[in-house]
Write a protein that holds these residues in place. Sequence first.
Motif, PDB file in Angstrom:
ATOM      1  N   ILE A   3       0.853  -1.180   0.000  1.00 62.41           N
ATOM      2  CA  ILE A   3       0.000   0.000   0.000  1.00 62.41           C
ATOM      3  C   ILE A   3       0.899   1.243   0.000  1.00 62.41           C
ATOM      4  N   ARG A   4       0.711   2.112  -1.011  1.00 62.35           N
ATOM      5  CA  ARG A   4       1.519   3.318  -1.164  1.00 62.35           C
ATOM      6  C   ARG A   4       0.603   4.504  -1.470  1.00 62.35           C
ATOM      7  N   PRO A   5       0.937   5.701  -0.984  1.00 62.29           N
ATOM      8  CA  PRO A   5       0.138   6.896  -1.318  1.00 62.29           C
ATOM      9  C   PRO A   5       0.508   7.422  -2.704  1.00 62.29           C
ATOM     10  N   GLU A   6      -0.447   8.061  -3.361  1.00 61.34           N
ATOM     11  CA  GLU A   6      -0.176   8.711  -4.648  1.00 61.34           C
ATOM     12  C   GLU A   6       0.153  10.186  -4.473  1.00 61.34           C
ATOM     13  N   LEU A   7      -0.120  10.737  -3.280  1.00 60.96           N
ATOM     14  CA  LEU A   7       0.149  12.141  -2.992  1.00 60.96           C
ATOM     15  C   LEU A   7       1.054  12.251  -1.775  1.00 60.96           C
ATOM     16  N   ALA A   8       1.758  13.355  -1.691  1.00 61.01           N
ATOM     17  CA  ALA A   8       2.533  13.654  -0.489  1.00 61.01           C
ATOM     18  C   ALA A   8       1.623  14.271   0.564  1.00 61.01           C
ATOM     19  N   GLY A   9       1.920  14.050   1.825  1.00 61.77           N
ATOM     20  CA  GLY A   9       1.121  14.656   2.874  1.00 61.77           C
ATOM     21  C   GLY A   9       1.351  14.008   4.225  1.00 61.77           C
ATOM     22  N   LEU A  10       0.720  14.591   5.245  1.00 55.45           N
ATOM     23  CA  LEU A  10       0.802  14.077   6.611  1.00 55.45           C
ATOM     24  C   LEU A  10      -0.213  12.961   6.814  1.00 55.45           C
ATOM     25  N   ILE A  11       0.172  11.935   7.570  1.00 58.35           N
ATOM     26  CA  ILE A  11      -0.772  10.885   7.956  1.00 58.35           C
ATOM     27  C   ILE A  11      -1.684  11.468   9.034  1.00 58.35           C
ATOM     28  N   ALA A  12      -2.948  11.723   8.659  1.00 61.20           N
ATOM     29  CA  ALA A  12      -3.886  12.329   9.601  1.00 61.20           C
ATOM     30  C   ALA A  12      -4.638  11.283  10.409  1.00 61.20           C
ATOM     31  N   LYS A  13      -4.816  10.067   9.823  1.00 63.27           N
ATOM     32  CA  LYS A  13      -5.569   9.033  10.543  1.00 63.27           C
ATOM     33  C   LYS A  13      -5.155   7.666  10.026  1.00 63.27           C
ATOM     34  N   MET A  14      -5.038   6.725  10.956  1.00 62.40           N
ATOM     35  CA  MET A  14      -4.768   5.334  10.626  1.00 62.40           C
ATOM     36  C   MET A  14      -6.000   4.520  11.034  1.00 62.40           C
ATOM     37  N   HIS A  15      -6.693   3.966  10.068  1.00 62.59           N
ATOM     38  CA  HIS A  15      -8.019   3.394  10.317  1.00 62.59           C
ATOM     39  C   HIS A  15      -7.979   1.944  10.801  1.00 62.59           C
ATOM     40  N   VAL A  16      -6.894   1.224  10.592  1.00 56.21           N
ATOM     41  CA  VAL A  16      -6.849  -0.195  10.951  1.00 56.21           C
ATOM     42  C   VAL A  16      -5.562  -0.501  11.721  1.00 56.21           C
ATOM     43  N   GLN A  17      -5.578  -1.627  12.410  1.00 59.62           N
ATOM     44  CA  GLN A  17      -4.420  -2.083  13.171  1.00 59.62           C
ATOM     45  C   GLN A  17      -3.651  -3.141  12.375  1.00 59.62           C
ATOM     46  N   ASP A  18      -2.432  -3.401  12.813  1.00 57.67           N
ATOM     47  CA  ASP A  18      -1.633  -4.459  12.194  1.00 57.67           C
ATOM     48  C   ASP A  18      -2.382  -5.782  12.254  1.00 57.67           C
ATOM     49  N   GLY A  19      -2.357  -6.510  11.133  1.00 56.26           N
ATOM     50  CA  GLY A  19      -2.972  -7.833  11.093  1.00 56.26           C
ATOM     51  C   GLY A  19      -4.474  -7.838  10.959  1.00 56.26           C
ATOM     52  N   ALA A  20      -5.088  -6.683  10.748  1.00 51.57           N
ATOM     53  CA  ALA A  20      -6.556  -6.622  10.649  1.00 51.57           C
ATOM     54  C   ALA A  20      -7.037  -7.181   9.311  1.00 51.57           C
ATOM     55  N   ARG A  21      -8.210  -7.799   9.349  1.00 52.61           N
ATOM     56  CA  ARG A  21      -8.861  -8.232   8.110  1.00 52.61           C
ATOM     57  C   ARG A  21      -9.700  -7.072   7.587  1.00 52.61           C
ATOM     58  N   VAL A  22      -9.564  -6.788   6.310  1.00 54.72           N
ATOM     59  CA  VAL A  22     -10.259  -5.647   5.725  1.00 54.72           C
ATOM     60  C   VAL A  22     -11.018  -6.090   4.478  1.00 54.72           C
ATOM     61  N   LYS A  23     -11.997  -5.269   4.113  1.00 53.91           N
ATOM     62  CA  LYS A  23     -12.790  -5.499   2.913  1.00 53.91           C
ATOM     63  C   LYS A  23     -12.333  -4.552   1.807  1.00 53.91           C
ATOM     64  N   ALA A  24     -12.609  -4.942   0.573  1.00 50.68           N
ATOM     65  CA  ALA A  24     -12.276  -4.084  -0.555  1.00 50.68           C
ATOM     66  C   ALA A  24     -12.990  -2.741  -0.405  1.00 50.68           C
ATOM     67  N   GLY A  25     -12.252  -1.638  -0.585  1.00 50.82           N
ATOM     68  CA  GLY A  25     -12.821  -0.299  -0.473  1.00 50.82           C
ATOM     69  C   GLY A  25     -12.776   0.280   0.928  1.00 50.82           C
ATOM     70  N   GLN A  26     -12.348  -0.520   1.920  1.00 49.30           N
ATOM     71  CA  GLN A  26     -12.275  -0.018   3.296  1.00 49.30           C
ATOM     72  C   GLN A  26     -11.098   0.947   3.436  1.00 49.30           C
ATOM     73  N   ALA A  27     -11.309   2.060   4.170  1.00 47.77           N
ATOM     74  CA  ALA A  27     -10.261   3.058   4.376  1.00 47.77           C
ATOM     75  C   ALA A  27      -9.158   2.505   5.264  1.00 47.77           C
TER      76      ALA A  27
END
Length: 348
Positions: free
Chosen positions: A60-84
């Motif tokens: 997972i890589r950003p396409e823009l430069a900027g500050l990380i304002a929020k981290m929505h998931v924890q390490d090892g979390a299961r996520v769904k397609a489209g989830q932030a």
Amino acid sequence: MRNRKSALFALCLLPLAALAQDGPPGGMATAVEVFTVAAQPLDNTLGSVGTLIAEDAVVIRPELAGLIAKMHVQDGARVKAGQALFSLESQLLYAEHQEAIANLERSRRGYKRAEELVAKQLLARSEFDQAKADLGVDKARADSAAIRLAKTTIKAPFDGVIGLQQVSLGDYVQPGQALTNLVRLDPMRVDFQVPESALGKLNAGLPVRVRVDAFPERAFAGKVIAIDPQINPATRSVLVRASVGNADNALLPGLFARVELVLAQRANALLVPERALWPIGAQVFVFRVVDGKAQQVQVRVGERLPGQVEIRSGLSAGDVIVTAGQPKLYDGAAVAIAGGDAQPAPTK
């Protein structure tokens, strides 16, 4: 003197010959252990080894430069397609988007007025064309601003499991910087080599069984999904890819795997203990017990498994064969069952 010694030697051999012909002394039956032949499913398998790989895996890589304002998931979390997954600071881009929307609305109103005036021939055609062009430019700018704003929220491209995150809240990241990895663990894939001699038996959909050292008691089921269209000239083998179910995410990419490829399945194979075979020269025999007598039967063997062998011809389901005591037997010898899993079969 020599003739007398020869005669005495011949007389000594007579009891041994009689014993070999008649079995135990006094007509006693030879004690044997037996096994009842039964039809059972048998897979014709080919073994190989390979390495497990993920169905999908991305960094997972950003396409823009900027500050990380929020981290929505924890390490090892299961996520769904489209989830932030991450949000970048977006106030400036939000303002630019609002400005672009305002300019677009102004251009729409200007174009509408120009359209009415040119219909009444109160506006030059060139001025109408300019209003139309301004509308197109402002629409493109609004779309561009909306896309840039959307890219500040980094989302999962597919269902999977998040790896270890490599940034912290408030970090300033550059375009293309690695933030974490996302892996789809179900199903998994395994690539393995198959000898070219088996190419004629290969096709998509063949079942496979996969075992790994981490779970030695489990066999993970899967099927062949693709066969490489060319042979490796160095190994004289073809690369095969299989898909393996992994609903509990027990398997991980990179695990060494032992693969059993099932080339054919027979529903009514005859398997007997390997110790029942009695080879004589190039031929193979077994002793079948019928009506208390041993019958020496020639058989043709097929697949070999640990401790077992398939009988292709010479026996039928329900036959009772000797598994211990063969050295004392001959065709027609009387037998007494001393162990095993069967009683003598009826007379044939």
